[in-house]
Design an enzyme around this catalytic site. Structure first.
Site, mmCIF file in Angstrom:
data_model
loop_
_atom_site.group_PDB
_atom_site.id
_atom_site.type_symbol
_atom_site.label_atom_id
_atom_site.label_comp_id
_atom_site.label_asym_id
_atom_site.label_seq_id
_atom_site.Cartn_x
_atom_site.Cartn_y
_atom_site.Cartn_z
ATOM 1 C CB CYS A 148 8.399 -108.377 50.802
ATOM 2 S SG CYS A 148 7.853 -107.005 51.724
ATOM 3 C CB CYS A 155 5.901 -101.571 62.297
ATOM 4 S SG CYS A 155 6.497 -100.172 61.863
ATOM 5 C CB CYS A 159 2.499 -95.318 58.810
ATOM 6 S SG CYS A 159 4.398 -94.829 58.853
ATOM 7 C CB CYS A 162 1.187 -99.113 57.386
ATOM 8 S SG CYS A 162 1.910 -100.388 57.472
ATOM 9 C CG LEU A 256 9.646 -88.462 50.600
ATOM 10 C CD1 LEU A 256 9.642 -87.508 49.595
ATOM 11 C CD2 LEU A 256 10.045 -87.864 51.845
ATOM 12 C CG HIS A 257 4.211 -92.450 52.416
ATOM 13 N ND1 HIS A 257 4.417 -93.231 51.153
ATOM 14 C CD2 HIS A 257 4.575 -93.372 53.265
ATOM 15 C CE1 HIS A 257 4.849 -94.417 51.341
ATOM 16 N NE2 HIS A 257 5.155 -94.588 52.605
ATOM 17 C CB CYS A 374 3.021 -102.189 49.424
ATOM 18 S SG CYS A 374 4.058 -100.842 50.347
#
Length: 383
Positions: A148, A155, A159, A162, A256-257, A374
């Site tokens: 990964c 980032c 989100c 996350c 999408l989530h 993740c």
């Protein structure tokens, strides 16, 4: 890349795994992008490295340095097959010449910290040439070794579920910094990497040019099939079509989530400027242009987006779509109080999609207890 643009930078020191627990890394200041396609301070430091260059470019550079053309193939082999971290390591080159090019950077990182989970998953903190820290994860199985990789330092997407976005965004990764992650994991495991997922720190499509070059390098120079690579994106306007134009054979995974626009923009701030209908339209164009199906990633959050009506809405969006839904039970982070759904809820969501003829699977993330799963990656010391 022309030979004249190849490196003249100071070489990186050999990588070393820290024996002692490293000091905590200060959290970066968040950087808010004015536009999704132009994140602030996006570009990596301006210097070139040998890693990430093709055989042709390396050969041209060697010739420009007064060496015979066959030295280019030797350099290529030492970089991609033997993992040379410095030109001084390449003993087939004349010692006097190696001293002349002592300041040329190969482009390898240093392993700042390494943590292994009980399932064999290894999480790496990698220190780059400018001192920034990124994460990579190696996930072994009986027949495969998956890496990964990160595409950015931090980032900018923020989100809500996350960990990476909680620390802000600093810059894009250069091509060699992406390729290096794969070579580092491969060397540490002593096993060839078979699969790559661009699901680490960052949004790959905000660094499209470097990511595409890295994919081609990993394919042509490292020898990993593009069909064994997955690129995950939350969706950036126009970038999925741009990716389609590259005619890569990678799997596109779109995060999408949520099953409707209101819910999605609550979870993903950038969704306010990129409606779900437009994102799905661009995905349909991708399927037409590439002939490859799209994977839709959907993190299941208990009591929020895991209800039967959510499954019905999602199925309606994907009706007639060449696609696959990858359900991911939420992996907890400390900053928010979302909950992981029960196994019964997960099974019911799967059943609702299957009853509507939607291809679906459940991905249980590895490395959960070491914050390597993740949504859990962040550039900080592992506790």
């Amino acid at each position: 890349m022309a030979a004249s643009s190849l490196p003249t930078a100071t070489p990186l020191p050999p990588a070393a795994v820290s024996e002692d627990a490293p000091q905590p890394i200060p959290s970066p200041e968040p950087v808010v992008a004015a536009h999704l396609d132009q994140p602030a301070t996006a570009e990596p430091p301006i210097h070139k490295s040998l890693l990430g260059q093709s055989l042709e470019d390396l050969t041209a550079w060697m010739v420009a340095q007064g060496q015979p053309a066959y030295r280019g193939k030797q350099l290529h082999q030492w970089l991609y097959e033997q993992g040379a971290r410095s030109l001084q390591d390449i003993t087939v080159f004349p010692k006097a010449w190696r001293q002349q090019v002592e300041g040329v950077a190969v482009g390898r990182s240093e392993i700042y910290h390494r943590t292994e989970a009980s399932d064999g998953t290894v999480k790496y903190l990698l220190k780059l040439a400018d001192g920034q820290i990124i994460e990579a994860v190696g996930m072994p199985s009986a027949k495969r070794l998956t890496v990964c990789v990160s595409s950015q330092v931090g980032c900018p997407m923020a989100c809500d579920f996350c960990a990476t976005g909680k620390g802000g965004f600093l810059r894009n990764l250069a091509t060699h910094e992406i390729v290096d992650q794969v070579l580092t994991v491969q060397e540490d495991f002593g096993q060839r990497v078979s699969n790559i997922v661009f699901m680490g720190m960052g949004e790959p499509l905000l660094n499209t040019d470097n990511v595409v070059v890295a994919i081609r390098c990993l394919n042509q120079d490292v020898g990993i099939s593009q069909r064994s690579m997955t690129l995950s994106t939350v969706g950036i306007p126009g970038r999925i079509r741009k990716l389609a134009d590259e005619q890569l054979q990678v799997t596109l995974a779109v995060s999408l989530h949520a099953s409707n626009q209101a819910q999605r923009q609550d979870l993903i701030p950038s969704a306010k400027a990129y409606p779900l209908t437009e994102l799905l339209g661009e995905c349909r164009d991708y399927v037409k242009l590439t002939g490859r199906r799209v994977t839709f990633e959907y993190i299941l959050l208990a009591g929020l987006n895991d209800q039967p009506q959510n499954a019905a809405e999602l199925a309606q969006h994907l009706r007639g779509f060449q696609s696959h839904v990858n359900l991911i039970p939420y992996n907890p982070i400390s900053e928010v109080d979302y909950q992981r759904p029960s196994e019964a809820s997960i099974r019911e969501f799967v059943a609702q999609l299957e009853s509507r003829h939607i291809a679906v699977s459940v991905r249980y993330s590895r490395g959960l207890e070491e914050n390597a799963a993740c949504g859990q990656l962040r550039a900080s010391k592992v506790a």
